[in-house]
Design a protein around this motif. Structure first.
Motif, PDB file in Angstrom:
ATOM      1  N   PRO A 680      15.444  16.522 -52.144  1.00 35.43           N
ATOM      2  CA  PRO A 680      16.858  16.689 -51.760  1.00 35.43           C
ATOM      3  C   PRO A 680      17.046  17.740 -50.666  1.00 35.43           C
ATOM      4  CG  PRO A 680      16.652  16.535 -54.134  1.00 35.43           C
ATOM      5  CD  PRO A 680      15.250  16.578 -53.596  1.00 35.43           C
ATOM      6  N   SER A 681      17.920  17.429 -49.718  1.00 38.65           N
ATOM      7  CA  SER A 681      18.194  18.352 -48.627  1.00 38.65           C
ATOM      8  C   SER A 681      19.419  19.211 -48.902  1.00 38.65           C
ATOM      9  CB  SER A 681      18.394  17.579 -47.321  1.00 38.65           C
ATOM     10  OG  SER A 681      19.450  16.635 -47.456  1.00 38.65           O
ATOM     11  N   ASP A 682      20.253  18.797 -49.860  1.00 38.81           N
ATOM     12  CA  ASP A 682      21.470  19.565 -50.136  1.00 38.81           C
ATOM     13  C   ASP A 682      22.000  19.203 -51.521  1.00 38.81           C
ATOM     14  OD1 ASP A 682      23.498  21.352 -49.674  1.00 38.81           O
ATOM     15  OD2 ASP A 682      24.755  19.942 -48.574  1.00 38.81           O
ATOM     16  N   MET A 683      22.468  20.205 -52.254  1.00 39.21           N
ATOM     17  CA  MET A 683      23.113  20.016 -53.544  1.00 39.21           C
ATOM     18  C   MET A 683      24.307  20.955 -53.603  1.00 39.21           C
ATOM     19  SD  MET A 683      19.648  20.090 -55.898  1.00 39.21           S
ATOM     20  CE  MET A 683      20.518  19.776 -57.440  1.00 39.21           C
ATOM     21  N   PHE A 684      25.446  20.486 -54.124  1.00 44.75           N
ATOM     22  CA  PHE A 684      26.624  21.343 -54.137  1.00 44.75           C
ATOM     23  C   PHE A 684      27.585  20.917 -55.239  1.00 44.75           C
ATOM     24  CE2 PHE A 684      28.111  17.777 -51.629  1.00 44.75           C
ATOM     25  CZ  PHE A 684      29.418  17.609 -52.066  1.00 44.75           C
ATOM     26  N   VAL A 685      28.497  21.838 -55.557  1.00 45.19           N
ATOM     27  CA  VAL A 685      29.638  21.546 -56.410  1.00 45.19           C
ATOM     28  C   VAL A 685      30.863  22.111 -55.695  1.00 45.19           C
ATOM     29  CG1 VAL A 685      29.259  23.647 -57.763  1.00 45.19           C
ATOM     30  CG2 VAL A 685      30.688  21.819 -58.682  1.00 45.19           C
ATOM     31  N   SER A 686      31.940  21.327 -55.636  1.00 46.60           N
ATOM     32  CA  SER A 686      33.128  21.705 -54.873  1.00 46.60           C
ATOM     33  C   SER A 686      34.377  21.503 -55.725  1.00 46.60           C
ATOM     34  CB  SER A 686      33.225  20.871 -53.590  1.00 46.60           C
ATOM     35  OG  SER A 686      34.388  21.189 -52.852  1.00 46.60           O
ATOM     36  N   LYS A 687      35.331  22.392 -55.560  1.00 46.27           N
ATOM     37  CA  LYS A 687      36.610  22.270 -56.272  1.00 46.27           C
ATOM     38  C   LYS A 687      37.756  22.358 -55.265  1.00 46.27           C
ATOM     39  CE  LYS A 687      39.582  24.254 -59.874  1.00 46.27           C
ATOM     40  NZ  LYS A 687      39.952  22.928 -60.390  1.00 46.27           N
ATOM     41  N   SER A 688      38.656  21.383 -55.355  1.00 39.97           N
ATOM     42  CA  SER A 688      39.853  21.391 -54.523  1.00 39.97           C
ATOM     43  C   SER A 688      40.880  22.344 -55.133  1.00 39.97           C
ATOM     44  CB  SER A 688      40.431  19.978 -54.423  1.00 39.97           C
ATOM     45  OG  SER A 688      41.611  19.959 -53.663  1.00 39.97           O
ATOM     46  N   ILE A 689      41.473  23.201 -54.293  1.00 35.32           N
ATOM     47  CA  ILE A 689      42.422  24.203 -54.779  1.00 35.32           C
ATOM     48  C   ILE A 689      43.685  24.178 -53.911  1.00 35.32           C
ATOM     49  CG2 ILE A 689      40.657  25.712 -55.761  1.00 35.32           C
ATOM     50  CD1 ILE A 689      40.756  27.380 -53.227  1.00 35.32           C
ATOM     51  N   PHE A 690      44.681  24.924 -54.334  1.00 36.26           N
ATOM     52  CA  PHE A 690      45.949  25.040 -53.604  1.00 36.26           C
ATOM     53  C   PHE A 690      46.552  23.670 -53.306  1.00 36.26           C
ATOM     54  CE2 PHE A 690      43.649  28.943 -51.930  1.00 36.26           C
ATOM     55  CZ  PHE A 690      44.241  29.795 -52.841  1.00 36.26           C
ATOM     56  N   LYS A 691      46.629  22.828 -54.344  1.00 32.77           N
ATOM     57  CA  LYS A 691      47.237  21.499 -54.233  1.00 32.77           C
ATOM     58  C   LYS A 691      46.584  20.652 -53.140  1.00 32.77           C
ATOM     59  CE  LYS A 691      51.762  23.084 -55.831  1.00 32.77           C
ATOM     60  NZ  LYS A 691      53.202  23.163 -55.521  1.00 32.77           N
ATOM     61  N   GLY A 692      45.276  20.790 -53.019  1.00 27.30           N
ATOM     62  CA  GLY A 692      44.543  20.003 -52.035  1.00 27.30           C
ATOM     63  C   GLY A 692      44.503  20.619 -50.660  1.00 27.30           C
ATOM     64  N   ASN A 693      45.136  21.780 -50.456  1.00 19.61           N
ATOM     65  CA  ASN A 693      45.125  22.434 -49.148  1.00 19.61           C
ATOM     66  C   ASN A 693      43.934  23.361 -48.941  1.00 19.61           C
ATOM     67  OD1 ASN A 693      47.573  21.283 -48.246  1.00 19.61           O
ATOM     68  ND2 ASN A 693      48.716  22.745 -49.491  1.00 19.61           N
ATOM     69  N   GLY A 694      43.095  23.506 -49.942  1.00 17.66           N
ATOM     70  CA  GLY A 694      41.932  24.371 -49.826  1.00 17.66           C
ATOM     71  C   GLY A 694      40.808  23.874 -50.708  1.00 17.66           C
ATOM     72  N   SER A 695      39.639  24.482 -50.549  1.00 21.92           N
ATOM     73  CA  SER A 695      38.489  24.101 -51.368  1.00 21.92           C
ATOM     74  C   SER A 695      37.526  25.270 -51.467  1.00 21.92           C
ATOM     75  CB  SER A 695      37.772  22.882 -50.773  1.00 21.92           C
ATOM     76  OG  SER A 695      37.176  23.206 -49.527  1.00 21.92           O
ATOM     77  N   VAL A 696      36.752  25.272 -52.548  1.00 17.86           N
ATOM     78  CA  VAL A 696      35.670  26.227 -52.747  1.00 17.86           C
ATOM     79  C   VAL A 696      34.415  25.420 -53.051  1.00 17.86           C
ATOM     80  CG1 VAL A 696      34.768  28.117 -54.132  1.00 17.86           C
ATOM     81  CG2 VAL A 696      37.198  28.034 -53.592  1.00 17.86           C
ATOM     82  N   THR A 697      33.336  25.689 -52.314  1.00 17.58           N
ATOM     83  CA  THR A 697      32.095  24.934 -52.478  1.00 17.58           C
ATOM     84  C   THR A 697      30.932  25.893 -52.671  1.00 17.58           C
ATOM     85  OG1 THR A 697      32.915  23.157 -51.039  1.00 17.58           O
ATOM     86  CG2 THR A 697      30.540  23.246 -51.427  1.00 17.58           C
ATOM     87  N   LEU A 698      30.134  25.628 -53.698  1.00 20.83           N
ATOM     88  CA  LEU A 698      28.902  26.370 -53.951  1.00 20.83           C
ATOM     89  C   LEU A 698      27.743  25.395 -53.812  1.00 20.83           C
ATOM     90  CD1 LEU A 698      27.483  29.004 -54.886  1.00 20.83           C
ATOM     91  CD2 LEU A 698      27.726  28.159 -57.238  1.00 20.83           C
ATOM     92  N   GLY A 699      26.792  25.688 -52.918  1.00 17.87           N
ATOM     93  CA  GLY A 699      25.722  24.735 -52.659  1.00 17.87           C
ATOM     94  C   GLY A 699      24.367  25.390 -52.513  1.00 17.87           C
ATOM     95  N   TRP A 700      23.354  24.524 -52.436  1.00 21.36           N
ATOM     96  CA  TRP A 700      21.957  24.943 -52.316  1.00 21.36           C
ATOM     97  C   TRP A 700      21.299  24.046 -51.277  1.00 21.36           C
ATOM     98  CZ3 TRP A 700      18.081  25.002 -57.039  1.00 21.36           C
ATOM     99  CH2 TRP A 700      16.954  25.740 -56.694  1.00 21.36           C
TER     100      TRP A 700
END
Length: 759
Positions: A680-700
């Motif tokens: 694998p070249s990339d793995m991540f988990v992402s959460k949409s925040i602020f009613k879809g106007n923002g996001s937080v992503t943690l990846g490897w």
């Protein structure tokens, strides 16, 4: 006491159900998969009278006033075309409604093809249309990140380059039809995009040497203020790129400003083993370098919307890059005597890259169009390489101009004509100096081209794009050596649709690969111990690539799309490497046009959504490649694969993604280069925040191994085996946020052809 408890319970129930009096009602309209439904109508009815109403935004959120309502006989009514209307009575209305689910209207589904949203992918005779997928966009920091999750576009995250699947070379980037740059993809969010147009065979219209075109069509403008920002961090500062975008739009004018900062560092390692057949000598070298790159990107401009028929865009870009590196090289030469050396190398480089552009478009009353796209580029770079025994100084300066004038007219329902003129000019002035050499390159090139492309719609099932391009190149070397090239580029793309689900495409095209200036520079580029160097050849001719593709497309619905391609691509005048062993066993490498090759095979691309929460994009290419000259011949099979999986939890606005990639084996006349990573070249988990106007992503990134390649070369003088690796592994955190204040204004829909994807 018991009576008191019952009274308190009833009181809290009444407060919860009636507390929106003098307040507002908030919620989100979604489908059964919890994807937001935009432009739904929400009405608060007091009896038979309308008290207040609103429309949901593109992500389904709404806010409704309930101030001063007194009538208790109220109902919340939700309507949206393609969905069953829903009514909610007073006892179930609260200030925070959460997700309100609408069901599809089966009756409407039987009468029209598309409900609520357009097809995610549409294949035409000369282009492929990708529309933004809501689930993928929620987990994407920007448009480049989004493209990396599709099977049609391959993104090199290390070098920030974009390639169309199946093509060899970087794609040309357009935004609303205007020439742009790959760096702009990091400044656009997927929510701003109406669609992505992919032109796989684009050499007739955009240049003989283009490797496909990606045209980003943005949504209609919104008047008001727009702010978009990204903040990120990665372990060891492997790769960070925070930025901020600002835009202010009025009805007639739009200003924009972008600033981005980039920093990355990587560790490069290599091992080389040479065996000199004639003498029996051996050479071994081990190198390790630390590379640090810093860049500042500034983009600014203004769009003028004179009226619905005229637009003028003026923009500028300035990129400043600093490259610093250091490392060591341990080598030994085993011959009559064994010689061991340790060399230290340090280098610095500064690059200024400037681009200024002007784009004008006019739509006539008969819907025909004319546009002018002009770009000026100035590249300046100075590089200093400090070795143990010498210092190399390289100075690069390149000035280039690009002009495209185009006229587009729809003659009838069955014929559209596109014609234009291209001018491309570049002036290269480079020098190379050290204690032994003082060399320069002066290179001037003019390309003039005219083209004509016709789109025929013979019937509902049969359509074709047929045209040609004539390109004339005039090249001057060192003010006295002149070369001329006359190139004719034909194009033929035809599509036949058996029915709404099955179609076939046949394409015949030609491309030109002009030599890049690093292949033209007659400068010696040494390895650390001066026993190996490369030198360019200013007399190279362009490569000529012929493309024959046959595609079968199966479209079931937006959850399943399949394409199988068969291709045959011969190339002549290939620019290849020639290695020779000079006196004292010094290895010299240069470039010549002496080869021909054939690349043939099959490719498969697939978009599949097995469940409402699992999304798969897959691309695989299996090919046989042969290359030969009058003396040598080499051939073999190679495979390239890309696969992206995403798992979504809609109620939690969480996405989990994983990418796999295998790069193809590259053959030379007497050797090959092969990738040495398959995990694998990339793995991540992402959460949409602020009613879809923002996001937080943690990846490897590159979680289980580094990436790199291994190479092998052999002729009657020499055998070379080498291995190169890059440590780019890191854990990263990305935060994005978009703020908008204003209103929708349909001020440029016609100008950007948002309704005419068949054009």
């Amino acid at each position: 006491m018991k009576t008191f408890k019952i009274s308190v319970t009833l009181l809290f129930f009444l407060i919860d159900s009636l507390s929106f009096y003098g307040q507002i009602i908030k919620g989100r309209i979604v489908d059964k998969n919890h994807s937001g439904i935009g432009y739904a109508t929400i009405r608060l009815m007091a009896g038979d009278s309308l008290f207040s109403a609103t429309i949901s935004d593109t992500s389904g959120h709404f806010t409704l006033s309930a101030k001063n309502i007194k009538n208790k006989n109220y109902t919340l009514c939700i309507d949206c075309f393609g969905f069953v209307a829903k009514k909610i009575d007073a006892s179930h209305i609260k200030r925070k409604m959460g997700d309100i689910i609408l069901q599809r209207d089966v009756k409407v589904l039987k009468t029209i093809k598309i409900i609520g949203e357009k097809d995610k992918k549409t294949v035409l005779s000369a282009k492929t249309i990708l529309r933004i997928d809501t689930n993928l966009s929620k987990s994407s920091a920007n448009l480049m990140d989004y493209m990396n999750k599709t099977q049609d576009i391959i993104v090199d995250k290390k070098n920030k380059e974009v390639t169309i699947a199946g093509k060899n070379g970087h794609a040309l980037i357009l935004i609303n039809g205007a020439l742009s740059d790959v760096s702009d993809l990091s400044t656009i969010t997927p929510n701003e995009v109406e669609r992505i147009e992919i032109l796989k065979n684009s050499s007739v219209k955009y240049g003989a040497d283009t490797k496909g075109v990606i045209n980003i069509i943005l949504k209609k403008r919104k008047t008001g203020y727009y702010i978009d920002t990204k903040i990120d961090y990665s372990t060891n500062l492997r790769d960070i790129g925070p930025y901020v975008n600002l835009r202010y739009t009025k009805e007639k004018i739009s200003y924009f400003l972008h600033y981005g900062y980039g920093y990355n560092n990587a560790i490069s390692t290599s091992n080389t083993n040479n065996f000199y057949k004639e003498s029996g000598y051996r050479y071994n070298a081990n190198e390790q370098y630390n590379i640090h790159k810093t860049n500042h990107n500034l983009k600014y401009g203004v769009d003028f919307f004179f009226n619905k028929r005229n637009i003028l865009q003026i923009s500028g870009k300035n990129k400043f890059l600093n490259n610093v590196g250091s490392g060591t090289m341990l080598s030994q030469f085993i011959g009559n005597d064994t010689v061991k050396n340790t060399f230290f190398n340090k280098w610095t480089g500064n690059i200024n890259n400037n681009n200024y552009s002007l784009f004008y478009k006019h739509i006539f009353k008969d819907t025909s169009e004319i546009l002018c796209d002009f770009n000026f580029y100035l590249f300046e770079g100075n590089f200093f390489d400090y070795y143990t025994n010498r210092t190399d100084v390289t100075s690069n300066k390149k000035i280039s101009n690009y002009l495209r004038i185009e006229y587009d007219k729809k003659i009838s329902k069955k014929l559209s004509v596109n014609m234009g003129y291209n001018l491309y000019n570049r002036n290269i002035d480079n020098s190379f100096k050290n204690s032994l050499s003082n060399i320069y390159l002066k290179y001037t090139e003019y390309r003039n081209a005219i083209y004509l492309q016709n789109n025929f719609v013979f019937s509902e099932k049969l359509s074709a794009d047929i045209g040609g391009r004539y390109e004339y190149s005039n090249i001057t070397l060192f003010d006295n050596q002149k070369k001329y090239f006359n190139i004719l580029i034909p194009t033929f793309d035809v599509m036949y649709s058996l029915n709404k689900k099955n179609s076939f495409n046949l394409s015949l095209n030609k491309e030109i690969n002009y030599p890049v200036y690093t292949q033209l520079e007659p400068f010696p580029f040494y390895s650390g111990d001066s026993l190996y160097y490369t030198v360019g050849n200013p007399n190279l001719s362009p490569e000529q690539l012929y493309i024959l593709d046959f595609d079968y497309n199966l479209f079931v619905d937006n959850d399943f799309f399949f394409t199988l391609s068969v291709f045959y691509n011969p190339t002549k005048d290939i620019i290849g490497n020639i290695r020779t062993v000079e006196n004292n066993n010094i290895l010299r490498e240069t470039y010549k046009n002496i080869f021909i090759s054939v690349d043939k095979g099959v490719s498969l691309s697939l978009t599949y959504k097995p469940t409402s929460f699992w999304y798969i994009n897959f691309y695989d290419k299996l090919a046989h490649y042969s290359i030969k000259s009058d003396k040598f011949h080499n051939e073999g099979y190679n495979n390239s694969l890309y696969m992206y999986n995403q798992f979504s939890l809609p109620k939690k606005n969480i996405s989990i993604g994983i990418s796999f990639m295998i790069t193809p084996k590259s053959y030379e006349l007497q050797g090959y280069t092969d990738a040495n990573y398959y995990l694998p070249s990339d793995m991540f988990v992402s959460k949409s925040i602020f009613k879809g106007n923002g996001s937080v992503t943690l990846g490897w990134a590159f979680p289980f191994n580094d990436f790199g390649n291994k190479a092998y070369y052999a002729d009657n003088q020499l055998m070379v085996q080498s291995k190169t690796g890059y440590t780019f592994q890191c854990v990263y955190l990305i935060f994005t946020y978009t703020l908008f204040k204003g209103e929708n204004k349909n001020i440029d829909k016609k100008l950007f052809n948002e309704d005419d994807i068949n054009k």
